[in-house]
Scaffold this motif. Structure first.
Motif, PDB file in Angstrom:
ATOM      1  N   ASN A 245      11.438   7.019 -10.658  1.00  0.00           N
ATOM      2  CA  ASN A 245      10.303   7.953 -10.704  1.00  0.00           C
ATOM      3  C   ASN A 245      10.707   9.353 -11.150  1.00  0.00           C
ATOM      4  O   ASN A 245       9.913  10.287 -11.044  1.00  0.00           O
ATOM      5  N   GLY A 246      11.950   9.518 -11.590  1.00  0.00           N
ATOM      6  CA  GLY A 246      12.351  10.793 -12.164  1.00  0.00           C
ATOM      7  C   GLY A 246      13.270  11.648 -11.339  1.00  0.00           C
ATOM      8  O   GLY A 246      13.625  12.751 -11.759  1.00  0.00           O
ATOM      9  N   LEU A 247      13.657  11.194 -10.133  1.00  0.00           N
ATOM     10  CA  LEU A 247      14.587  11.954  -9.279  1.00  0.00           C
ATOM     11  C   LEU A 247      14.087  13.354  -8.951  1.00  0.00           C
ATOM     12  O   LEU A 247      14.845  14.313  -8.938  1.00  0.00           O
ATOM     13  N   TYR A 248      12.795  13.486  -8.692  1.00  0.00           N
ATOM     14  CA  TYR A 248      12.253  14.799  -8.326  1.00  0.00           C
ATOM     15  C   TYR A 248      12.601  15.102  -6.869  1.00  0.00           C
ATOM     16  O   TYR A 248      12.233  14.349  -5.965  1.00  0.00           O
TER      17      TYR A 248
ATOM     18  N   LEU B 208       9.387  11.282  -1.040  1.00  0.00           N
ATOM     19  CA  LEU B 208      10.447  10.287  -0.980  1.00  0.00           C
ATOM     20  C   LEU B 208      10.395   9.357  -2.192  1.00  0.00           C
ATOM     21  O   LEU B 208      11.420   9.073  -2.821  1.00  0.00           O
ATOM     22  N   LEU B 209       9.212   8.884  -2.522  1.00  0.00           N
ATOM     23  CA  LEU B 209       9.093   7.952  -3.642  1.00  0.00           C
ATOM     24  C   LEU B 209       9.333   8.649  -4.979  1.00  0.00           C
ATOM     25  O   LEU B 209       9.910   8.058  -5.898  1.00  0.00           O
ATOM     26  N   ARG B 210       8.921   9.911  -5.101  1.00  0.00           N
ATOM     27  CA  ARG B 210       9.167  10.645  -6.346  1.00  0.00           C
ATOM     28  C   ARG B 210      10.655  10.926  -6.555  1.00  0.00           C
ATOM     29  O   ARG B 210      11.098  11.142  -7.681  1.00  0.00           O
ATOM     30  N   SER B 211      11.427  10.886  -5.469  1.00  0.00           N
ATOM     31  CA  SER B 211      12.864  11.157  -5.582  1.00  0.00           C
ATOM     32  C   SER B 211      13.661   9.952  -6.059  1.00  0.00           C
ATOM     33  O   SER B 211      14.860  10.063  -6.325  1.00  0.00           O
ATOM     34  N   LEU B 212      13.014   8.772  -6.169  1.00  0.00           N
ATOM     35  CA  LEU B 212      13.710   7.589  -6.659  1.00  0.00           C
ATOM     36  C   LEU B 212      14.061   7.745  -8.142  1.00  0.00           C
ATOM     37  O   LEU B 212      13.311   8.367  -8.896  1.00  0.00           O
ATOM     38  N   PRO B 213      15.188   7.177  -8.575  1.00  0.00           N
ATOM     39  CA  PRO B 213      15.564   7.277  -9.997  1.00  0.00           C
ATOM     40  C   PRO B 213      14.478   6.788 -10.940  1.00  0.00           C
ATOM     41  O   PRO B 213      14.228   7.398 -11.977  1.00  0.00           O
TER      42      PRO B 213
ATOM     43  N   PRO C 145       1.326   6.158  -1.344  1.00  0.00           N
ATOM     44  CA  PRO C 145       1.708   6.776  -0.063  1.00  0.00           C
ATOM     45  C   PRO C 145       0.745   7.882   0.319  1.00  0.00           C
ATOM     46  O   PRO C 145       0.204   8.575  -0.548  1.00  0.00           O
ATOM     47  N   LEU C 146       0.543   8.066   1.627  1.00  0.00           N
ATOM     48  CA  LEU C 146      -0.457   9.019   2.103  1.00  0.00           C
ATOM     49  C   LEU C 146       0.134  10.396   2.392  1.00  0.00           C
ATOM     50  O   LEU C 146      -0.387  11.412   1.933  1.00  0.00           O
ATOM     51  N   HIS C 147       1.191  10.443   3.177  1.00  0.00           N
ATOM     52  CA  HIS C 147       1.728  11.730   3.619  1.00  0.00           C
ATOM     53  C   HIS C 147       2.462  12.420   2.469  1.00  0.00           C
ATOM     54  O   HIS C 147       3.137  11.760   1.670  1.00  0.00           O
ATOM     55  N   PRO C 148       2.347  13.751   2.341  1.00  0.00           N
ATOM     56  CA  PRO C 148       3.085  14.455   1.285  1.00  0.00           C
ATOM     57  C   PRO C 148       4.583  14.192   1.314  1.00  0.00           C
ATOM     58  O   PRO C 148       5.228  14.133   0.254  1.00  0.00           O
ATOM     59  N   TYR C 149       5.159  14.017   2.497  1.00  0.00           N
ATOM     60  CA  TYR C 149       6.590  13.699   2.586  1.00  0.00           C
ATOM     61  C   TYR C 149       6.877  12.322   2.002  1.00  0.00           C
ATOM     62  O   TYR C 149       7.863  12.134   1.276  1.00  0.00           O
ATOM     63  N   SER C 150       6.024  11.355   2.301  1.00  0.00           N
ATOM     64  CA  SER C 150       6.192  10.009   1.747  1.00  0.00           C
ATOM     65  C   SER C 150       6.118  10.038   0.233  1.00  0.00           C
ATOM     66  O   SER C 150       6.902   9.372  -0.453  1.00  0.00           O
ATOM     67  N   ARG C 151       5.187  10.798  -0.302  1.00  0.00           N
ATOM     68  CA  ARG C 151       5.078  10.924  -1.758  1.00  0.00           C
ATOM     69  C   ARG C 151       6.370  11.510  -2.329  1.00  0.00           C
ATOM     70  O   ARG C 151       6.857  11.077  -3.374  1.00  0.00           O
TER      71      ARG C 151
ATOM     72  N   GLU D 126       0.834  -1.209   0.000  1.00  0.00           N
ATOM     73  CA  GLU D 126       0.000   0.000   0.000  1.00  0.00           C
ATOM     74  C   GLU D 126       0.861   1.248   0.000  1.00  0.00           C
ATOM     75  O   GLU D 126       0.560   2.222  -0.699  1.00  0.00           O
ATOM     76  N   PHE D 127       1.951   1.213   0.774  1.00  0.00           N
ATOM     77  CA  PHE D 127       2.816   2.386   0.851  1.00  0.00           C
ATOM     78  C   PHE D 127       3.438   2.696  -0.497  1.00  0.00           C
ATOM     79  O   PHE D 127       3.444   3.845  -0.952  1.00  0.00           O
ATOM     80  N   PHE D 128       4.000   1.689  -1.151  1.00  0.00           N
ATOM     81  CA  PHE D 128       4.681   1.949  -2.413  1.00  0.00           C
ATOM     82  C   PHE D 128       3.706   2.198  -3.574  1.00  0.00           C
ATOM     83  O   PHE D 128       4.070   2.860  -4.545  1.00  0.00           O
ATOM     84  N   ASN D 129       2.486   1.708  -3.444  1.00  0.00           N
ATOM     85  CA  ASN D 129       1.491   1.972  -4.487  1.00  0.00           C
ATOM     86  C   ASN D 129       0.819   3.325  -4.315  1.00  0.00           C
ATOM     87  O   ASN D 129       0.533   4.019  -5.297  1.00  0.00           O
TER      88      ASN D 129
END
Length: 311
Positions: free
Chosen positions: A259-262, A252-257, A244-250, A239-242
């Motif tokens: 997902n575009g390193l945002y 973190l996942l968007r910063s992955l390579p 995420p609820l908190h804006p910070y969690s989102r 559920e978390f990786f599909n």
């Protein structure tokens, strides 16, 4: 699942000059028996301090309050003599930075065998036999040669695996590992993952403190996200990786390579500031209400999030 460790309103504070650093600031989390919980978050979020508090290994210049319930006892109030019987035997710790964690004046075999001789077996020959089995398990071969080697002769990956062996040597119920994949290559990371998966299958409760989101995705049952000393989200891994609820969690996942390193925007909140949501200066969803501190809101199916968006 049965609860094996219950942390309630844990506060760990460090006095610094004229201020107080709230390294852990009101953490509530329940750890289930035989689960693998990954605690993630950026450096300085309080992850390692949380782990050290559970083991009673905090530095002398801090204050710790709250409840860490284990088998009917609050670990924070136990005398050191009782904690010594728990550390390494019932709850074990794998520190980060293996080069600094190993004693350079002791052989690796003696260091791995120390928890066994302290808690399980006094016979030196039996301890040595168990250490040889552990070296074989962590794929440091030939174990008969490596058991009497000193840490300087081991690579970083070998030292990291040796720390894992030290952690499991006493057959603990709970193993807390702090950044077990830090600074090691892909092959050694895969080996560490395989070891932890085996421990999980054997029923050991694992708490993995990590920056490595991909490692967490491969190993965890649940994810707990820390930010500025607080748990801000707890969810089952998928559920978390599909979603995420908190804006910070989102972020973190968007910063992955993949997902575009945002990057997450920078902000001005300090861990010593006790007013409002700590993430608000970096959050695109922030409102005036975020000047008030949100509580950890329990949602359906065991999820929880600390954000006014879900109130």
């Amino acid at each position: 699942m049965t609860t094996i460790l219950d942390v309630q309103q844990l506060h760990v504070h460090f006095p610094v000059s004229s201020t107080i650093i709230r390294a852990v600031n009101g953490v509530d989390i329940t750890i289930k028996q035989s689960e693998t919980l990954a605690v993630i978050g950026e450096s300085g979020s309080g992850k390692s301090i949380l782990g050290l508090a559970i083991l009673g290994l905090l530095p002398a210049n801090c204050t710790a309050n709250g409840i860490i319930q284990y088998r009917g006892d609050n670990l924070l109030t136990l005398p050191e003599s009782e904690l010594e019987t728990i550390r390494g035997r019932e709850i074990a710790w794998v520190p980060q930075n293996p080069a600094g964690a190993m004693n350079p004046l002791m052989t690796v075999g003696n260091q791995i065998g120390e928890p066994i001789s302290l808690h399980i077996e006094k016979d030196k020959n039996k301890v040595r036999k168990k250490v040889l089995e552990l070296l074989q398990f962590i794929k440091i071969t030939p174990p008969e040669e490596r058991i009497d080697s000193y840490p300087y002769s081991f690579s970083g990956g070998m030292l990291q695996r040796s720390l894992v062996a030290m952690g499991i040597a006493g057959r603990p119920e709970i193993l807390i590992a702090d950044e077990p994949t830090k600074g090691i290559d892909v092959m050694n990371k895969q080996a560490i993952l395989s070891f932890f998966q085996t421990l999980h299958e054997e029923g050991i409760t694992l708490v993995i403190i990590t920056h490595d989101l991909l490692f967490a995705r491969n190993i965890a049952d649940r994810i707990a996200v820390m930010y500025c000393g607080r748990i801000i989200e707890i969810r089952r891994k998928q559920e978390f990786f599909n979603e995420p609820l908190h804006p910070y969690s989102r972020g973190l996942l968007r910063s992955l390579p993949e997902n575009g390193l945002y990057p997450i925007p920078s902000g001005t909140e300090e861990i010593g500031d006790d007013g409002g949501c700590k993430f608000r200066s970096r959050c695109t969803c922030a409102t005036e209400r975020c000047r008030e501190e949100p509580q950890l809101i329990t949602l359906l199916e065991g999820s929880a999030v600390r954000c006014w968006l879900y109130d």
